[in-house]
Design a protein around this motif. Sequence first.
Motif, PDB file in Angstrom:
ATOM      1  N   ARG A 142     -55.839  60.199 -57.012  1.00 53.33           N
ATOM      2  CA  ARG A 142     -54.419  60.404 -57.303  1.00 53.33           C
ATOM      3  C   ARG A 142     -53.555  60.035 -56.091  1.00 53.33           C
ATOM      4  O   ARG A 142     -52.421  60.516 -55.961  1.00 53.33           O
ATOM      5  N   ARG A 143     -54.084  59.187 -55.231  1.00 53.00           N
ATOM      6  CA  ARG A 143     -53.357  58.794 -54.020  1.00 53.00           C
ATOM      7  C   ARG A 143     -52.012  58.157 -54.367  1.00 53.00           C
ATOM      8  O   ARG A 143     -51.887  57.410 -55.338  1.00 53.00           O
ATOM      9  N   ASP A 144     -51.008  58.509 -53.559  1.00 53.58           N
ATOM     10  CA  ASP A 144     -49.656  57.951 -53.661  1.00 53.58           C
ATOM     11  C   ASP A 144     -48.953  58.290 -54.973  1.00 53.58           C
ATOM     12  O   ASP A 144     -47.926  57.684 -55.299  1.00 53.58           O
ATOM     13  N   GLN A 145     -49.475  59.241 -55.713  1.00 50.13           N
ATOM     14  CA  GLN A 145     -48.828  59.676 -56.948  1.00 50.13           C
ATOM     15  C   GLN A 145     -48.050  60.979 -56.698  1.00 50.13           C
ATOM     16  O   GLN A 145     -48.279  61.665 -55.697  1.00 50.13           O
ATOM     17  N   PRO A 146     -47.138  61.357 -57.585  1.00 47.92           N
ATOM     18  CA  PRO A 146     -46.404  62.616 -57.425  1.00 47.92           C
ATOM     19  C   PRO A 146     -47.352  63.811 -57.603  1.00 47.92           C
ATOM     20  O   PRO A 146     -47.904  64.012 -58.694  1.00 47.92           O
ATOM     21  N   LEU A 147     -47.539  64.575 -56.552  1.00 54.07           N
ATOM     22  CA  LEU A 147     -48.486  65.690 -56.561  1.00 54.07           C
ATOM     23  C   LEU A 147     -47.774  66.998 -56.220  1.00 54.07           C
ATOM     24  O   LEU A 147     -46.681  67.003 -55.659  1.00 54.07           O
ATOM     25  N   ALA A 148     -48.447  68.099 -56.542  1.00 52.58           N
ATOM     26  CA  ALA A 148     -47.946  69.427 -56.197  1.00 52.58           C
ATOM     27  C   ALA A 148     -49.098  70.286 -55.701  1.00 52.58           C
ATOM     28  O   ALA A 148     -50.255  70.058 -56.046  1.00 52.58           O
ATOM     29  N   VAL A 149     -48.725  71.255 -54.885  1.00 57.57           N
ATOM     30  CA  VAL A 149     -49.660  72.285 -54.432  1.00 57.57           C
ATOM     31  C   VAL A 149     -49.095  73.626 -54.862  1.00 57.57           C
ATOM     32  O   VAL A 149     -47.890  73.874 -54.731  1.00 57.57           O
ATOM     33  N   HIS A 150     -49.956  74.482 -55.385  1.00 55.09           N
ATOM     34  CA  HIS A 150     -49.539  75.835 -55.757  1.00 55.09           C
ATOM     35  C   HIS A 150     -50.349  76.820 -54.925  1.00 55.09           C
ATOM     36  O   HIS A 150     -51.586  76.826 -54.975  1.00 55.09           O
ATOM     37  N   GLY A 151     -49.638  77.630 -54.137  1.00 53.79           N
ATOM     38  CA  GLY A 151     -50.348  78.597 -53.309  1.00 53.79           C
ATOM     39  C   GLY A 151     -49.365  79.489 -52.575  1.00 53.79           C
ATOM     40  O   GLY A 151     -48.236  79.091 -52.276  1.00 53.79           O
ATOM     41  N   GLU A 152     -49.816  80.674 -52.252  1.00 52.84           N
ATOM     42  CA  GLU A 152     -48.953  81.653 -51.608  1.00 52.84           C
ATOM     43  C   GLU A 152     -49.066  81.575 -50.090  1.00 52.84           C
ATOM     44  O   GLU A 152     -50.140  81.341 -49.543  1.00 52.84           O
ATOM     45  N   GLY A 153     -47.937  81.792 -49.436  1.00 50.50           N
ATOM     46  CA  GLY A 153     -47.906  81.958 -47.994  1.00 50.50           C
ATOM     47  C   GLY A 153     -48.587  80.864 -47.208  1.00 50.50           C
ATOM     48  O   GLY A 153     -48.501  79.678 -47.528  1.00 50.50           O
ATOM     49  N   ARG A 154     -49.269  81.281 -46.155  1.00 49.70           N
ATOM     50  CA  ARG A 154     -49.909  80.348 -45.238  1.00 49.70           C
ATOM     51  C   ARG A 154     -50.995  79.534 -45.929  1.00 49.70           C
ATOM     52  O   ARG A 154     -51.221  78.365 -45.587  1.00 49.70           O
ATOM     53  N   LEU A 155     -51.666  80.135 -46.918  1.00 50.91           N
ATOM     54  CA  LEU A 155     -52.712  79.421 -47.651  1.00 50.91           C
ATOM     55  C   LEU A 155     -52.134  78.200 -48.363  1.00 50.91           C
ATOM     56  O   LEU A 155     -52.722  77.112 -48.335  1.00 50.91           O
ATOM     57  N   GLY A 156     -50.983  78.357 -48.974  1.00 42.00           N
ATOM     58  CA  GLY A 156     -50.348  77.239 -49.656  1.00 42.00           C
ATOM     59  C   GLY A 156     -49.853  76.181 -48.691  1.00 42.00           C
ATOM     60  O   GLY A 156     -49.993  74.975 -48.941  1.00 42.00           O
ATOM     61  N   VAL A 157     -49.263  76.609 -47.565  1.00 42.91           N
ATOM     62  CA  VAL A 157     -48.781  75.663 -46.557  1.00 42.91           C
ATOM     63  C   VAL A 157     -49.931  74.831 -46.012  1.00 42.91           C
ATOM     64  O   VAL A 157     -49.826  73.599 -45.878  1.00 42.91           O
ATOM     65  N   LYS A 158     -51.033  75.465 -45.700  1.00 38.05           N
ATOM     66  CA  LYS A 158     -52.197  74.756 -45.165  1.00 38.05           C
ATOM     67  C   LYS A 158     -52.697  73.698 -46.154  1.00 38.05           C
ATOM     68  O   LYS A 158     -53.010  72.567 -45.775  1.00 38.05           O
ATOM     69  N   MET A 159     -52.770  74.060 -47.421  1.00 38.16           N
ATOM     70  CA  MET A 159     -53.206  73.101 -48.435  1.00 38.16           C
ATOM     71  C   MET A 159     -52.223  71.934 -48.537  1.00 38.16           C
ATOM     72  O   MET A 159     -52.624  70.770 -48.648  1.00 38.16           O
ATOM     73  N   ALA A 160     -50.921  72.218 -48.499  1.00 31.76           N
ATOM     74  CA  ALA A 160     -49.924  71.153 -48.594  1.00 31.76           C
ATOM     75  C   ALA A 160     -50.052  70.175 -47.435  1.00 31.76           C
ATOM     76  O   ALA A 160     -49.939  68.952 -47.622  1.00 31.76           O
ATOM     77  N   LEU A 161     -50.284  70.670 -46.233  1.00 28.31           N
ATOM     78  CA  LEU A 161     -50.447  69.789 -45.075  1.00 28.31           C
ATOM     79  C   LEU A 161     -51.675  68.897 -45.238  1.00 28.31           C
ATOM     80  O   LEU A 161     -51.663  67.735 -44.801  1.00 28.31           O
ATOM     81  N   GLU A 162     -52.718  69.403 -45.872  1.00 31.73           N
ATOM     82  CA  GLU A 162     -53.909  68.594 -46.123  1.00 31.73           C
ATOM     83  C   GLU A 162     -53.636  67.523 -47.182  1.00 31.73           C
ATOM     84  O   GLU A 162     -53.978  66.349 -47.001  1.00 31.73           O
ATOM     85  N   VAL A 163     -53.016  67.934 -48.282  1.00 29.21           N
ATOM     86  CA  VAL A 163     -52.807  67.019 -49.409  1.00 29.21           C
ATOM     87  C   VAL A 163     -51.868  65.883 -49.029  1.00 29.21           C
ATOM     88  O   VAL A 163     -51.962  64.775 -49.589  1.00 29.21           O
ATOM     89  N   ARG A 164     -50.993  66.084 -48.078  1.00 30.84           N
ATOM     90  CA  ARG A 164     -50.065  65.033 -47.671  1.00 30.84           C
ATOM     91  C   ARG A 164     -50.785  63.767 -47.193  1.00 30.84           C
ATOM     92  O   ARG A 164     -50.224  62.672 -47.214  1.00 30.84           O
ATOM     93  N   SER A 165     -52.039  63.883 -46.792  1.00 30.57           N
ATOM     94  CA  SER A 165     -52.809  62.692 -46.405  1.00 30.57           C
ATOM     95  C   SER A 165     -53.027  61.753 -47.575  1.00 30.57           C
ATOM     96  O   SER A 165     -53.255  60.552 -47.388  1.00 30.57           O
ATOM     97  N   TRP A 166     -52.945  62.276 -48.796  1.00 29.73           N
ATOM     98  CA  TRP A 166     -53.179  61.470 -49.990  1.00 29.73           C
ATOM     99  C   TRP A 166     -51.875  61.015 -50.668  1.00 29.73           C
ATOM    100  O   TRP A 166     -51.877  60.034 -51.389  1.00 29.73           O
ATOM    101  N   SER A 167     -50.806  61.758 -50.461  1.00 35.03           N
ATOM    102  CA  SER A 167     -49.537  61.374 -51.066  1.00 35.03           C
ATOM    103  C   SER A 167     -48.381  61.995 -50.298  1.00 35.03           C
ATOM    104  O   SER A 167     -48.421  63.189 -49.954  1.00 35.03           O
TER     105      SER A 167
END
Length: 309
Positions: A142-167
């Motif tokens: 799903r690289r370069d496609q419109p993506l979302a991350v769902h997560g609370e607090g620091r756990l969600g922020v950490k996941m978003a920073l990781e996923v940004r490598s793909w989109s």
Amino acid sequence: MEQAWDAIVVGGGPAGLSAALLLGRARRRVLLCDSGEHRNDRAVAMHGFLTRDGIPPGELRRLAREELRAYTGVRVADCRVVEARREESGFVVMLEGEAAPLRSRRLLLATGMVDELPDLPGLNAIWGRTAWHCPYCDGYERRDQPLAVHGEGRLGVKMALEVRSWSHDLVLCTGGSPIDGKDRRRLRELSIGLREERLVALEQEDGELRALRFADGGVLPRRGLFLAAPQRQRCELAERLGCSRTRKGMIRAGHDGGTEVPGLYVAGDTSPHVQLAIVAAAQGSMAAFALNAELLRDDLQAERRPMPA
């Protein structure tokens, strides 16, 4: 079913299958117990597994079981282990629906984790297809496609920073959980969107995510969703046997899977390592190697004992 084994392996995923393979090659009598529940059952494909990139998880397990048939000491049982206890000579194990206990010199738990998914209408239809828990496993498709991350607090922020490598077209949905100022600035600097309204539904078509719907009536088109969800141990056997957990909820174990309970090993997602199928398979082999080394020492000591007069 035979009553005594060199090792019983609990869990039929990559870690347990890999352990059974190595122990079979060491000419051990091994029983592999598979409850039929696997963390990646809903996944369309596994990725990052050398020579098997893109293979369906069930197909990998099928091929592994076929390979195990070549080893006469290995038996696979489709059953659930409901109880285990430590005794002087090893372990006593009870299987669901079986009256007679099994005995094993060593026990290896490869039972994995369970993702505690949020109660989101529409999630069940897309889980494993366009909603996932691991960007390393599914982000590339799903690289370069419109993506979302769902997560609370620091756990969600950490996941978003990781996923940004793909989109770079990325939005973090927090469901109203607090985000501190430092994290807000970091998200803004990286152009990661932030939606703090409660997510109430996932709009999908034939298993494909189309949009996120929020409590305020807003709709956000998206093509993929990563969940920063908490996890729990699938099985409580390790704790019942006396193992402790790490701060992150994993079973405390050494690099070879050895636990604080003599003769008990863990491997795969249940242990404190990177959660990838290929890593789980490697951990299964490492634990099996260490387990077999213990058995070899026991066997050699037994051979050195003088025969009674």
